[in-house]
Design a protein around this motif. Structure first.
Motif, PDB file in Angstrom:
ATOM      1  N   THR A  38       0.829  -1.201   0.000  1.00  0.00           N
ATOM      2  CA  THR A  38       0.000   0.000   0.000  1.00  0.00           C
ATOM      3  C   THR A  38       0.869   1.260   0.000  1.00  0.00           C
ATOM      4  O   THR A  38       2.091   1.182  -0.158  1.00  0.00           O
ATOM      5  N   ASP A  39       0.250   2.383   0.209  1.00  0.00           N
ATOM      6  CA  ASP A  39       0.940   3.670   0.264  1.00  0.00           C
ATOM      7  C   ASP A  39       1.985   3.643   1.381  1.00  0.00           C
ATOM      8  O   ASP A  39       1.646   3.407   2.537  1.00  0.00           O
ATOM      9  N   PRO A  40       3.259   3.876   1.064  1.00  0.00           N
ATOM     10  CA  PRO A  40       4.288   3.812   2.103  1.00  0.00           C
ATOM     11  C   PRO A  40       4.161   4.898   3.166  1.00  0.00           C
ATOM     12  O   PRO A  40       4.856   4.852   4.176  1.00  0.00           O
ATOM     13  N   ASN A  41       3.274   5.860   2.983  1.00  0.00           N
ATOM     14  CA  ASN A  41       3.125   6.930   3.964  1.00  0.00           C
ATOM     15  C   ASN A  41       2.178   6.583   5.106  1.00  0.00           C
ATOM     16  O   ASN A  41       1.974   7.385   6.000  1.00  0.00           O
ATOM     17  N   ARG A  42       1.614   5.389   5.080  1.00  0.00           N
ATOM     18  CA  ARG A  42       0.827   4.918   6.220  1.00  0.00           C
ATOM     19  C   ARG A  42       1.795   4.343   7.251  1.00  0.00           C
ATOM     20  O   ARG A  42       2.902   3.948   6.915  1.00  0.00           O
ATOM     21  N   ALA A  43       1.345   4.264   8.503  1.00  0.00           N
ATOM     22  CA  ALA A  43       2.244   3.777   9.557  1.00  0.00           C
ATOM     23  C   ALA A  43       1.482   2.889  10.541  1.00  0.00           C
ATOM     24  O   ALA A  43       0.254   2.804  10.512  1.00  0.00           O
ATOM     25  N   MET A  44       2.242   2.254  11.411  1.00  0.00           N
ATOM     26  CA  MET A  44       1.684   1.435  12.473  1.00  0.00           C
ATOM     27  C   MET A  44       2.555   1.584  13.703  1.00  0.00           C
ATOM     28  O   MET A  44       3.772   1.719  13.603  1.00  0.00           O
ATOM     29  N   CYS A  45       1.930   1.590  14.852  1.00  0.00           N
ATOM     30  CA  CYS A  45       2.664   1.534  16.113  1.00  0.00           C
ATOM     31  C   CYS A  45       1.850   0.664  17.062  1.00  0.00           C
ATOM     32  O   CYS A  45       0.739   0.247  16.728  1.00  0.00           O
ATOM     33  N   TYR A  46       2.395   0.392  18.213  1.00  0.00           N
ATOM     34  CA  TYR A  46       1.690  -0.430  19.202  1.00  0.00           C
ATOM     35  C   TYR A  46       1.262   0.440  20.368  1.00  0.00           C
ATOM     36  O   TYR A  46       1.983   1.330  20.797  1.00  0.00           O
ATOM     37  N   SER A  47       0.073   0.144  20.898  1.00  0.00           N
ATOM     38  CA  SER A  47      -0.400   0.857  22.086  1.00  0.00           C
ATOM     39  C   SER A  47       0.279   0.261  23.316  1.00  0.00           C
ATOM     40  O   SER A  47       0.897  -0.804  23.244  1.00  0.00           O
ATOM     41  N   SER A  48       0.135   0.931  24.433  1.00  0.00           N
ATOM     42  CA  SER A  48       0.701   0.414  25.680  1.00  0.00           C
ATOM     43  C   SER A  48       0.026  -0.897  26.086  1.00  0.00           C
ATOM     44  O   SER A  48       0.576  -1.664  26.867  1.00  0.00           O
ATOM     45  N   LEU A  82       7.199  12.887  13.292  1.00  0.00           N
ATOM     46  CA  LEU A  82       7.878  11.594  13.224  1.00  0.00           C
ATOM     47  C   LEU A  82       8.018  11.018  11.817  1.00  0.00           C
ATOM     48  O   LEU A  82       8.925  10.242  11.555  1.00  0.00           O
ATOM     49  N   HIS A  83       7.118  11.360  10.935  1.00  0.00           N
ATOM     50  CA  HIS A  83       7.091  10.733   9.610  1.00  0.00           C
ATOM     51  C   HIS A  83       8.199  11.257   8.700  1.00  0.00           C
ATOM     52  O   HIS A  83       8.483  12.449   8.673  1.00  0.00           O
ATOM     53  N   ASN A  84       8.802  10.335   7.947  1.00  0.00           N
ATOM     54  CA  ASN A  84       9.803  10.682   6.942  1.00  0.00           C
ATOM     55  C   ASN A  84       9.473   9.856   5.703  1.00  0.00           C
ATOM     56  O   ASN A  84       9.584   8.629   5.720  1.00  0.00           O
ATOM     57  N   SER A  85       9.051  10.516   4.632  1.00  0.00           N
ATOM     58  CA  SER A  85       8.613   9.803   3.423  1.00  0.00           C
ATOM     59  C   SER A  85       9.705   8.949   2.821  1.00  0.00           C
ATOM     60  O   SER A  85       9.440   7.845   2.326  1.00  0.00           O
ATOM     61  N   THR A 119       9.647   0.104   2.963  1.00  0.00           N
ATOM     62  CA  THR A 119       8.799  -0.721   2.096  1.00  0.00           C
ATOM     63  C   THR A 119       9.650  -1.562   1.154  1.00  0.00           C
ATOM     64  O   THR A 119       9.405  -2.759   0.978  1.00  0.00           O
ATOM     65  N   LEU A 120      10.664  -0.951   0.553  1.00  0.00           N
ATOM     66  CA  LEU A 120      11.546  -1.713  -0.348  1.00  0.00           C
ATOM     67  C   LEU A 120      12.268  -2.827   0.407  1.00  0.00           C
ATOM     68  O   LEU A 120      12.400  -3.949  -0.100  1.00  0.00           O
ATOM     69  N   ASN A 121      12.703  -2.540   1.622  1.00  0.00           N
ATOM     70  CA  ASN A 121      13.353  -3.577   2.433  1.00  0.00           C
ATOM     71  C   ASN A 121      12.386  -4.700   2.793  1.00  0.00           C
ATOM     72  O   ASN A 121      12.759  -5.877   2.799  1.00  0.00           O
TER      73      ASN A 121
END
Length: 127
Positions: A67-77, A109-112, A119-121
């Motif tokens: 998908t779009d590489p500008n989306r992100a994911m993190c974990y909640s506490s 925090l985001h860096n395109s 994503t390539l990795n």
């Protein structure tokens, strides 16, 4: 007699296909055994949930809808996955939108370039 091949798919909403009737979903038409996709999912989520799955299960064919590489994911506490997109942020397991961090994330925090590089990795690693 040949054994049935295990096909797994992962991606965002286009791969999750909840907007289609089950008989019209391409993942069902190809004989998909497991669909790990989630609407709004990022490439981070796609990669990590795929690795989690294939570390525990045998898969013959893996289909990834990046998908779009500008989306992100993190974990909640609490340990649940938080999906972050420019438009909204929500807890994947609970479906709640109590996390209003997308503005903070994209401003600070985001860096395109890093997102694209990651994503390539991910693609190289899963090949």
């Amino acid at each position: 007699m040949m054994s049935k091949k295990i096909i797994a798919v992962n991606g965002c909403s286009y791969t999750q296909e909840l907007y289609l009737q089950p008989e019209n979903r391409w993942s069902n038409l190809i004989g998909c055994g497991i669909n790990l996709a989630h609407g709004g999912g990022s490439n981070d989520r796609i990669f990590h949930t795929t690795i989690e799955y294939i570390n525990q299960n045998s898969v013959d064919t893996l289909v990834i809808g990046w998908t779009d590489p500008n989306r992100a994911m993190c974990y909640s506490s609490k340990g649940s996955r938080i999906i972050i997109t420019p438009g909204h942020t929500f807890d994947e397991q609970l479906g709640t939108t109590e996390y209003d961090i997308n503005k903070f994330y994209y401003k600070n925090l985001h860096n395109s370039f890093i997102a694209f590089q990651n994503t390539l990795n991910y693609i190289i690693h899963l090949q």
